[in-house]
Design a protein around this motif. Structure first.
Motif, PDB file in Angstrom:
ATOM      1  N   ALA A 382      16.676  66.759 108.752  1.00 54.99           N
ATOM      2  CA  ALA A 382      16.856  66.217 110.104  1.00 54.99           C
ATOM      3  C   ALA A 382      17.717  67.150 110.957  1.00 54.99           C
ATOM      4  O   ALA A 382      17.422  67.389 112.136  1.00 54.99           O
ATOM      5  N   ARG A 383      18.755  67.702 110.344  1.00 60.68           N
ATOM      6  CA  ARG A 383      19.628  68.618 111.096  1.00 60.68           C
ATOM      7  C   ARG A 383      18.880  69.898 111.482  1.00 60.68           C
ATOM      8  O   ARG A 383      19.010  70.382 112.606  1.00 60.68           O
ATOM      9  N   ALA A 384      18.100  70.422 110.559  1.00 62.39           N
ATOM     10  CA  ALA A 384      17.355  71.650 110.851  1.00 62.39           C
ATOM     11  C   ALA A 384      16.288  71.418 111.911  1.00 62.39           C
ATOM     12  O   ALA A 384      16.043  72.275 112.772  1.00 62.39           O
ATOM     13  N   LEU A 385      15.653  70.257 111.882  1.00 61.16           N
ATOM     14  CA  LEU A 385      14.614  69.947 112.867  1.00 61.16           C
ATOM     15  C   LEU A 385      15.198  69.742 114.261  1.00 61.16           C
ATOM     16  O   LEU A 385      14.516  69.963 115.269  1.00 61.16           O
ATOM     17  N   ALA A 386      16.448  69.333 114.329  1.00 62.58           N
ATOM     18  CA  ALA A 386      17.077  69.064 115.629  1.00 62.58           C
ATOM     19  C   ALA A 386      17.597  70.321 116.317  1.00 62.58           C
ATOM     20  O   ALA A 386      17.968  70.283 117.491  1.00 62.58           O
ATOM     21  N   ASP A 387      17.626  71.441 115.598  1.00 62.58           N
ATOM     22  CA  ASP A 387      18.160  72.681 116.163  1.00 62.58           C
ATOM     23  C   ASP A 387      17.285  73.164 117.316  1.00 62.58           C
ATOM     24  O   ASP A 387      16.089  73.373 117.148  1.00 62.58           O
ATOM     25  N   ARG A 388      17.884  73.398 118.483  1.00 54.67           N
ATOM     26  CA  ARG A 388      17.134  73.851 119.655  1.00 54.67           C
ATOM     27  C   ARG A 388      17.617  75.204 120.170  1.00 54.67           C
ATOM     28  O   ARG A 388      17.328  75.565 121.304  1.00 54.67           O
ATOM     29  N   ARG A 389      18.340  75.960 119.382  1.00 52.93           N
ATOM     30  CA  ARG A 389      18.878  77.234 119.861  1.00 52.93           C
ATOM     31  C   ARG A 389      17.754  78.192 120.244  1.00 52.93           C
ATOM     32  O   ARG A 389      16.782  78.348 119.486  1.00 52.93           O
ATOM     33  N   PRO A 390      17.877  78.862 121.392  1.00 53.71           N
ATOM     34  CA  PRO A 390      16.923  79.921 121.717  1.00 53.71           C
ATOM     35  C   PRO A 390      17.117  81.113 120.798  1.00 53.71           C
ATOM     36  O   PRO A 390      18.125  81.205 120.072  1.00 53.71           O
ATOM     37  N   TYR A 391      16.181  82.025 120.853  1.00 54.06           N
ATOM     38  CA  TYR A 391      16.169  83.147 119.903  1.00 54.06           C
ATOM     39  C   TYR A 391      17.453  83.972 119.967  1.00 54.06           C
ATOM     40  O   TYR A 391      18.066  84.266 118.934  1.00 54.06           O
ATOM     41  N   ALA A 392      17.876  84.367 121.159  1.00 54.30           N
ATOM     42  CA  ALA A 392      19.067  85.216 121.279  1.00 54.30           C
ATOM     43  C   ALA A 392      20.306  84.516 120.730  1.00 54.30           C
ATOM     44  O   ALA A 392      21.153  85.138 120.073  1.00 54.30           O
ATOM     45  N   ALA A 393      20.429  83.212 120.976  1.00 53.08           N
ATOM     46  CA  ALA A 393      21.576  82.460 120.461  1.00 53.08           C
ATOM     47  C   ALA A 393      21.519  82.363 118.943  1.00 53.08           C
ATOM     48  O   ALA A 393      22.550  82.442 118.254  1.00 53.08           O
ATOM     49  N   TRP A 394      20.308  82.184 118.419  1.00 55.21           N
ATOM     50  CA  TRP A 394      20.153  82.118 116.958  1.00 55.21           C
ATOM     51  C   TRP A 394      20.586  83.443 116.328  1.00 55.21           C
ATOM     52  O   TRP A 394      21.301  83.469 115.326  1.00 55.21           O
ATOM     53  N   LEU A 395      20.159  84.558 116.918  1.00 51.94           N
ATOM     54  CA  LEU A 395      20.564  85.866 116.401  1.00 51.94           C
ATOM     55  C   LEU A 395      22.082  86.034 116.445  1.00 51.94           C
ATOM     56  O   LEU A 395      22.699  86.505 115.486  1.00 51.94           O
TER      57      LEU A 395
END
Length: 608
Positions: A382-395
């Motif tokens: 559930a936590r992983a599915l809720a992640d909405r970070r854009p690509y640059a933020a994820w990096l």
């Protein structure tokens, strides 16, 4: 004063801007002129001009460098339709294969590689002119470029996203796959000509398109009356290629040789499935028994010149070279493989994240099956599915976990595989990678994580396969990967995510595509070969290669690796074939590349 002299060799080429400075560079490269501008100045130079198909019509010129069945006559007709450089988009879209495309209109030139990253383009400004090439060593030599230390540190990641994989020489840039460089006397402008497709095509509609694209890709590599070799492990990547190769060979009076590398592991089921497939295939069938070709890690310490970047396949290079030489001795001029099949037909786990936000009804049966196999806790999902970070933020966030252990029981639905450094890297190397991550402003290839990561995986393996293609070509039968042709990649990525991954079904896209041309029993395999026995046998036999690379390590000398930690990694045997072996691959690749660069500098001669 004359600048550096760098004679083109092998399949190297160079594209120069229409200027007096560009003309001067042409003299330094000593290549044959293939295309000229209307001004008469050289545009495209090559070491092997006879292998390039080119044509001109009026003020326009075209050249195709690589694998493509186009004729000069057809290319001339295409050139006649060019009014501006952007019109070359249609040329790239129409031609099958894997190649560089050069288009000239007036005093401007366009050069591009492939969207898959199999063929890349590097460029730099040297002596007041722009020079572009399919090999980074060419502009690096002409600019006397030094190794970019930060770019080298990034290559120590166990999985390097293509968005971070910059050229390893200061001042040398790479044209992103799917874009073209438009070059004139004023400089370089990049223009996109390819985008990742939206995955909207139903399986029943997309499967015939995938089959046709793969048929075309295989046929592009088989000439009239030639001998073609095809790896045949019995898996659902190499087996379809072998059947399509048999069909194309039959139409062209060519001969097929299938090739199996037997594994010294009684639990390995490749031979069983390969035997079943061979019963339906014409031609010769070769098997290399254990001991007939080198084991993994053989020759890993021998410097391998001519690579644009460290390749993670060096542990298997001696085996690949021996296999290609063996097949060349039987007359084969090309060796087809199934490399890239996983990347275009399987989906990374993050497709579940995409389904959650676009097709929630399709999510639950797929998540339930994946959880049961991976033992993921529901709260972690559930936590992983809720992640909405854009690509640059994820990096940028990956900068904080570069040394963290990977959890086998926690889902990761990120944009890429989790980014980790081997435990033998230094704080200086880690800091360099962190700086790159937090400053990267790259955009994803698609708003869908699975589509982005699939294409990222394609471009990662394409870079390695291209290096192996060049090296095996030196012994006579170059490795070719039809799955990595642009038309095949696009056809596969266009199929709906929820139909490329179906609970209880293995590679449904491959099965649907190949059902009309393969026996049903050859499509029933649900297993994939496991090669840990090869890893451990290779380490037992060739650990001396690791110790040779460790002695006087250039990574240690550059402050990127800790000597004591690196020694521990080289003398111990990994408990499993995951991160531990990947860390060895990283070391071998980077250390070998640096030693090859020292032994074979990119700049062959410098004259005053």
């Amino acid at each position: 004063m004359r600048g550096p002299v760098r004679k083109l060799s092998g399949e190297e080429f160079a594209v120069l801007s229409d200027s007096a400075a560009g003309e001067a560079l042409a003299e330094a490269l000593h290549g044959a002129v293939v295309l000229s501008y209307a001004s008469g100045r050289p545009c495209l130079l090559a070491a092997s001009p006879g292998e390039i198909v080119h044509a001109e019509a009026g003020h326009a010129r075209l050249a195709v460098i690589g694998t493509c069945p186009v004729t000069a006559g057809r290319l001339r007709r295409m050139a006649a339709r060019l009014e501006c450089l952007a019109d070359a988009d249609a040329v790239a879209a129409a031609l099958p294969g894997s190649f560089h495309l050069v288009a000239v209109v007036g005093g401007q030139v366009r050069v591009q590689g492939t969207a898959s990253g199999m063929r890349r383009v590097y460029y730099a400004r040297a002596g007041g002119a722009v020079v572009a090439s399919g090999r980074a060593a060419v502009p690096a030599a002409l600019t006397r470029a030094a190794v970019d230390e930060q770019a080298l540190a990034v290559r120590l990641l166990m999985a390097v996203p293509p968005a971070l994989a910059e050229p390893l020489w200061e001042g040398v840039a790479m044209v992103p796959p799917g874009e073209a460089a438009h070059i004139d006397a004023d400089g370089v402008r990049l223009r996109a000509w390819w985008r990742a497709p939206e995955p909207e095509v139903a399986l029943e509609e997309g499967a015939p398109v995938v089959r046709a694209a793969l048929e075309e890709a295989v046929a592009a590599r088989i000439g009239e009356g030639t001998v073609v070799a095809s790896d045949l492990s019995g898996g659902l990547d190499s087996t379809p290629v072998s059947f399509l190769a048999a069909a194309a060979a039959g139409q062209r009076s060519a001969k097929l040789i299938t090739f199996l590398l037997a594994i010294d592991d009684p639990e390995h089921d490749d031979p069983e499935w390969a035997t079943q497939a061979r019963a339906h295939l014409p031609g010769e069938h070769g098997v290399a028994r254990p001991g007939e070709v080198p084991r993994w890690f053989a020759g890993a310490a021998e410097a391998v010149p001519g690579l644009d970047e460290p390749t993670r396949w060096l542990r298997a290079l001696a085996r690949e070279l021996a296999s290609s030489a063996l097949l060349a001795g039987r007359g084969a001029t090309v060796r087809l493989t199934g490399h890239g099949g996983d990347e275009v037909t399987l989906l990374p786990d993050c497709y579940l994240h995409d389904l959650a936000h676009r097709h929630p009804a399709a999510l639950w049966p797929r998540l339930r099956e994946r959880r049961s196999r991976a033992r993921w806790p529901l709260w972690s999902c559930a936590r992983a599915l809720a992640d909405r970070r854009p690509y640059a933020a994820w990096l940028a966030d990956q900068a904080q976990t570069l040394s963290a252990p990977l959890s086998r029981f926690r889902p990761d639905f990120g944009w890429e595989q989790p980014l980790r450094l081997p435990d033998w890297t230094t704080d200086a190397a880690t800091d360099a990678v962190r700086r790159r991550l937090v400053t990267c402003s790259a955009e994803p290839y698609s708003p869908l994580r699975a589509q982005h990561q699939s294409l990222s995986n394609v471009r990662t393996i394409a870079a390695s396969v291209d290096g192996v293609r060049v090296l095996t070509g030196r012994v006579g039968a170059p490795v070719h990967a039809p799955y990595l042709d642009d038309h095949v990649v696009a056809a596969c990525l266009a199929v709906r995510l929820d139909q490329r991954a179906v609970p209880g079904a293995y590679k449904p896209l491959t099965r649907a595509a190949m059902r009309p041309v393969m026996p049903a029993e050859c499509l029933e395999r649900t297993t994939k070969g496991e090669f840990s026995a090869d890893i451990y046998q290779g380490l037992r036999r060739h650990r001396d290669q690791l110790l040779t690379l460790l002695d006087g390590s250039l990574l240690v000398e550059r402050g990127l690796a800790d000597a004591a930690a690196l020694r521990r990694a080289c003398v111990r045997t990994p408990a499993e074939g995951g991160p531990g072996v990947m860390a060895l691959d990283v070391f071998i690749a980077a250390e070998n590349w640096l030693r090859a660069l020292l032994a074979h500098p990119t700049q062959e001669e410098s004259c005053a």
